[in-house]
Design a protein around this motif. Structure first.
Motif, PDB file in Angstrom:
ATOM      1  N   UNK A  69       0.732  -1.199  -0.057  1.00  0.00           N
ATOM      2  CA  UNK A  69      -0.222  -0.116   0.110  1.00  0.00           C
ATOM      3  C   UNK A  69       0.792   1.219   0.097  1.00  0.00           C
ATOM      4  N   UNK A 128      -0.623  -2.305  -6.645  1.00  0.00           N
ATOM      5  CA  UNK A 128      -2.150  -2.409  -6.713  1.00  0.00           C
ATOM      6  C   UNK A 128      -2.279  -3.922  -6.763  1.00  0.00           C
ATOM      7  N   UNK A 131      -1.292  -5.829  -3.855  1.00  0.00           N
ATOM      8  CA  UNK A 131      -2.094  -5.588  -2.386  1.00  0.00           C
ATOM      9  C   UNK A 131      -3.446  -6.505  -2.868  1.00  0.00           C
ATOM     10  N   UNK A 132      -4.000  -6.385  -4.043  1.00  0.00           N
ATOM     11  CA  UNK A 132      -5.232  -7.219  -4.104  1.00  0.00           C
ATOM     12  C   UNK A 132      -4.870  -8.764  -3.960  1.00  0.00           C
ATOM     13  N   UNK A 135      -4.093  -9.615  -0.085  1.00  0.00           N
ATOM     14  CA  UNK A 135      -5.296  -9.367   0.539  1.00  0.00           C
ATOM     15  C   UNK A 135      -6.223 -10.570   0.327  1.00  0.00           C
ATOM     16  N   UNK A 136      -6.462 -11.071  -0.891  1.00  0.00           N
ATOM     17  CA  UNK A 136      -7.531 -11.826  -1.069  1.00  0.00           C
ATOM     18  C   UNK A 136      -6.818 -13.416  -0.839  1.00  0.00           C
TER      19      UNK A 136
END
Lengths: 140, 802
Positions: A69, A128, A131-132, A135-136
């Protein structure tokens, strides 16, 4: 049950650098050949995803202790900072400047502020996507 | 800022100070600080009589929004001055009365007096403004402050109901009036009332005239409680009695009368105006007095009585307007109606104000206003009884009080209607005196009910909350002053005629006067044995008869069913509007995104198709088309087949994979159309999104995983075919309609020269149009943060629930 991923992990160790080199090439070549910050960033994160597949999230985190992030934020700062820099020289926002210099070893090289902007794009895209995916991946 | 402006704004300025005064002088009743203001203003306005009695006016202007023709201009003429005196005079008396009526311990006095001051200032503004927009602003401020005052005891449900009802009705009228004002502006090009009056001939002949007239009358009728908008007034009686006395008898309800009188010179040249104003007035007069008889609450009687008297003044104004057509004042033959209207306006303010105060005293001293519980109070409250006698007898039109005089003139005015030969009044005009006369009988009747049911008859101590006794002297001062005015105006009516009535008539009927001329008003008691006298005698005789036999015929009120009453209509209408709008909203806002998409897409098809057909935009031109190559055909086929198969795929997995196939085909298209950057990006992005789809698919809950065919729906099919067709048609037409060359040549030439790069796509992205890219990466950042936030927050919430 523990699976033995020796082949996968070894192949990963070898391929990883090739992919990263390719992505850096794509990034730097952007101004003259197909490529650029966007696709370069995607490739780099593709390399990290390969790491994630071969090893687990914890290992990858210890190898690459990056807060994605913050990476995104830094990338955005790069992009906006490059744009704002033009204001200091009494030019409109996002005016780029370039020049050619003769460097030892490299010879005639172009220096271009658009590359700084592209660096911003590169960092944001890595931030980005990672992060995606992270997180998933962690969400269970 | 002249002294006059200060006078109009002073109540509003004092309202700002009230909270401080209330807080710092706890032991003094707040009303005392207020009392000097209306009294001083009254004195201030009195000095203008010397100006207006010669037909002169005072005009003061203050620029406000001059660019739009809106100036805070004030004008004092006969009509405005009459109202200003009523407002300040009765205002002072009401404030004095309220000081004794409201207890400082129990009531929130500061809010009460702030509202009252707001109202007073607003009302002064309404009657003195010469600019229609300023008038409208003050007009709405009266509605608003009246709303606050009616709902003063806001813990009572009835108060809130009454306040809402009066707000809805008067604001409806106010907005209509605004429409009228704007139409009038379109016609005349000015907001100034004086200038509008000067242009009245153009107004009457304009095509918008009737609409303007009706909108203005809606404003006047709702404010002045004319049929069928009178229903808010009885419910406004939930306000404290000083408020009812001030707003709902003497001042605010007369704002509509004022408007009609003020606009008479503009509109009265048409028969529509005369018929509407006089007709609605007479209907209101009759209906109000007829309804007042059946009421059992003293304030309700007075409310319907106010409605009826307002109707009477209104009808007189309407008939008086007809006088403009005869254009002569030599014998004042037709003008008598206007004289009667102005005179009765003053009379009504005096006696109705005192009667409301009397009602307040009765309420205050006995604890009830129900005439079924009251009776025999004469011996306990002799002064109040005397005041009530004066007030009601004046209201009933009995000599020697002022009501008698105005009623005589009212009959005269009505009798003249039948003799008029314009606007086809000769056919139906005869109805006016007949209705007026029967309404007067009912007026007499309820006046008698009011006074005799309350003060005579049997004393019923068991039904009263308190032991009745005479009111304190402070409470009696105001009604005593008003009642003495009733007698003074009754015996010496001519003190008013030259000073007040004649200038006011001059403002209502200006075109009848030559320069320096004024109406010669003389009100006399004795007309000789005229028809009016016999009509009055008839009213008294029949009224007494009806009063004596009251119990025998009140049954007729039950014939008229409650269900058909206007109140029922209003309540039912309000409820119906709510239910209907809720149902309508329910039918189309059904909560399914699917349905909303159907709306959006069908609208899209409809709009685009209509535009294309209407503009005849469809065009096909293949002259500019490149030859089709083998690879393209193959790729198109692959893409079409996979896209269509998605629709009929039985499982989600197939759909996802087919979607991936479509994506990769698109990447191949990019390759053969020579877009390497796009092809690279498309490949990677497609991979990522297919992976994410698979992830989402993997996480779908067990229960809802019904792997069945997509339900075929005819509507969906039709709409999707429609959207596809319309978009294709637009694409084809726009391709065939290219009007300019592309600007891409500039990029081709300057990518290296100006931007120092060779990859044109990338140079456009980061250099020529880097601004877009900057925000696209911002969008990506936001998306990442959004996903992060959604997942992390959901996880923590899950933990808390455990």
């Amino acid at each position: 049950m523990k699976t033995n991923d020796v082949i996968l992990q070894t192949v990963t160790k070898v391929t990883l650098f090739i992919i990263i080199l390719f992505s850096i090439h794509l990034f730097f070549a952007g101004h003259y050949y197909p490529g650029g910050g966007f696709i370069g960033g995607l490739m780099t994160s593709g390399a990290i995803v390969l790491l994630l597949l071969a090893f687990d999230i914890k290992t990858v985190k210890s190898i690459l202790p990056i807060d994605y992030i913050k990476l995104t934020a830094i990338g955005l700062l790069f992009a906006i900072g490059t744009g704002a820099g033009a204001l200091l020289f009494d030019m409109p926002f996002l005016t780029h400047a370039y020049t050619y210099v003769n460097m030892p070893l490299l010879g005639k090289t172009s220096l271009h502020t658009a590359v700084l902007f592209d660096t911003g794009v590169y960092l944001v895209v890595i931030g980005v996507t990672m992060t995606i995916i992270q997180t998933i991946g962690e969400s269970e | 800022m002249s002294l006059l402006h200060l006078a109009v704004l002073s109540p509003l300025l004092l309202a700002l100070l009230i909270p401080f005064l209330h807080k710092h002088f706890r032991n003094i009743h707040t009303g005392w600080f207020l009392l000097p203001l209306p009294a001083v203003l009254f004195g201030y306005f009195l000095q203008f009589i010397s100006v207006t009695r010669h037909g002169d006016t005072v005009m003061e202007s203050l620029p406000w929004i001059s660019s739009l023709g809106i100036d805070f201009s004030l004008k004092i003429d006969g009509l405005g001055l009459l109202f200003a005196l009523l407002i300040t005079g009765i205002g002072a008396l009401v404030v004095l009365y309220s000081i004794y009526y409201l207890s400082p311990e129990k009531e929130k006095l500061n809010t009460f007096y702030i509202y009252l001051l707001l109202f007073m200032g607003a009302m002064l503004g309404v009657v003195l403004s010469d600019n229609l927009i300023v008038l409208y602003s003050f007009w709405e401020l009266t509605s608003f402050s009246s709303f606050l005052l009616i709902g003063y005891w806001n813990h009572k449900e009835r108060s809130r109901y009454g306040a809402q009802k009066s707000m809805l009705i008067t604001v409806f009228g106010g907005l209509s009036m605004l429409g009228g004002i704007l139409l009038l502006y379109i016609i005349t090009g000015t907001f100034s009332i004086s200038e509008t009056i000067a242009m009245s001939n153009e107004v009457v002949n304009h095509p918008l005239f009737t609409a303007t007239l009706i909108l203005f009358l809606l404003g006047a009728f709702t404010k002045s409680a004319q049929f069928p908008f009178h229903i808010w007034l009885p419910d406004a009686m939930e306000a404290p009695t000083p408020v009812s006395a001030y707003l709902h008898s003497a001042t605010m309800v007369k704002a509509g009368i004022y408007l009609v009188a003020r606009m008479t010179p503009v509109f009265a040249h048409s028969g529509t105006w005369v018929w509407l104003v006089a007709g609605i007035g007479v209907i209101t007069l009759f209906w109000g007095s007829f309804s007042a008889v059946k009421q059992t609450d003293l304030k309700a009687i007075l409310a319907f009585s106010t409605v009826s008297q307002l109707g009477m003044i209104m009808s007189l104004l309407g008939i008086g307007a007809a006088a403009l057509h005869y254009g002569t004042i030599k014998d004042g033959y037709y003008i008598v109606a206007v004289t009667a209207a102005v005179f009765h306006l003053i009379n009504h303010a005096t006696f109705k104000g005192s009667l409301f105060m009397v009602t307040g005293i009765i309420d205050h001293e006995t604890g009830t206003r129900d005439i079924r519980k009251l009776g025999g109070l004469m011996n306990f409250m002799p002064i109040t009884f005397t005041l009530a006698i004066i007030g009601t007898f004046s209201m009933a039109g009995v000599p020697p009080f002022n009501g008698f005089l105005s009623k005589e003139m009212f009959f005269t005015g009505m009798l003249r209607v039948a003799e008029m030969d314009i606007f086809s009044l000769e056919t139906w005009g005869i109805l006016f005196p007949v209705i007026a006369w029967s309404a007067s009988v009912f007026t007499f009747l309820y006046s008698m009910i009011y006074v005799f049911k309350t003060f005579t008859g049997k004393y019923q101590p068991e039904k009263l909350e308190k032991k009745p006794h005479e009111a304190p002297i402070g409470m009696l001062v105001s009604p005593v002053i008003l009642a003495s005015l009733v007698i003074i105006f009754g015996i010496f009516p001519n003190v008013l005629s030259h000073n007040i009535i004649s200038p006011a008539m001059g403002s209502i009927l200006p075109s009848l006067l030559a320069d320096g001329e004024s109406f010669d008003v003389h009100i006399s008691h004795w007309h000789g044995f005229s028809p009016e006298l016999f009509m009055t005698l008839g009213v008294i005789v029949l009224g007494l008869l009806l009063f004596k036999t009251l119990s025998k015929w009140t049954g007729i009120y039950r014939i008229f069913p409650e269900r058909l009453s206007l109140n029922h209509l209003y309540d039912g209408g309000l409820e119906m509007i709510e239910v209907a709008s809720r149902n309508i909203t329910k039918t189309y806002m059904n909560g399914f995104i699917r349905t909303y998409l159907v709306y959006i897409f069908s609208f899209l098809i409809f709009i685009l198709a209509t535009t294309m057909i209407y503009k005849d935009a469809f065009k096909l031109d293949f002259s500019n088309v490149a030859p089709i190559r083998f690879f393209e055909v193959v790729l198109v086929l692959i893409m079409a087949v996979s896209a269509i198969t998605i629709l009929f795929a039985k499982s989600r997995l197939t759909s996802i994979i087919l979607l991936g196939a479509v994506g990769y085909t698109v990447a191949l298209f990019f390759v053969i159309f020579r877009a390497p950057d796009l092809a690279l990006t498309q490949l990677v992005i497609e991979t990522v999104s297919v992976a994410l789809f698979l992830l989402a698919f993997y996480h779908l809950p067990q229960i809802r995983r019904n792997e069945e065919r997509i339900r075929f729906k005819l509507t969906n099919a039709l709409i999707s075919i429609g959207v596809g067709a319309i978009v294709t048609l637009i694409a084809l037409s726009s391709h065939s309609n290219k009007m300019f060359d592309s600007i891409s040549q500039y990029y081709v030439e300057n990518t290296y020269k100006k931007a120092g790069g060779e990859n044109m796509v990338n140079v456009i992205l980061v250099d020529f149009r880097g601004f877009d890219t900057m925000f696209e990466i911002t969008v990506l950042g936001i998306a990442a943060l959004g996903i992060f936030a959604m997942i992390k927050l959901r996880m923590t919430r899950g933990k808390e629930q455990e």
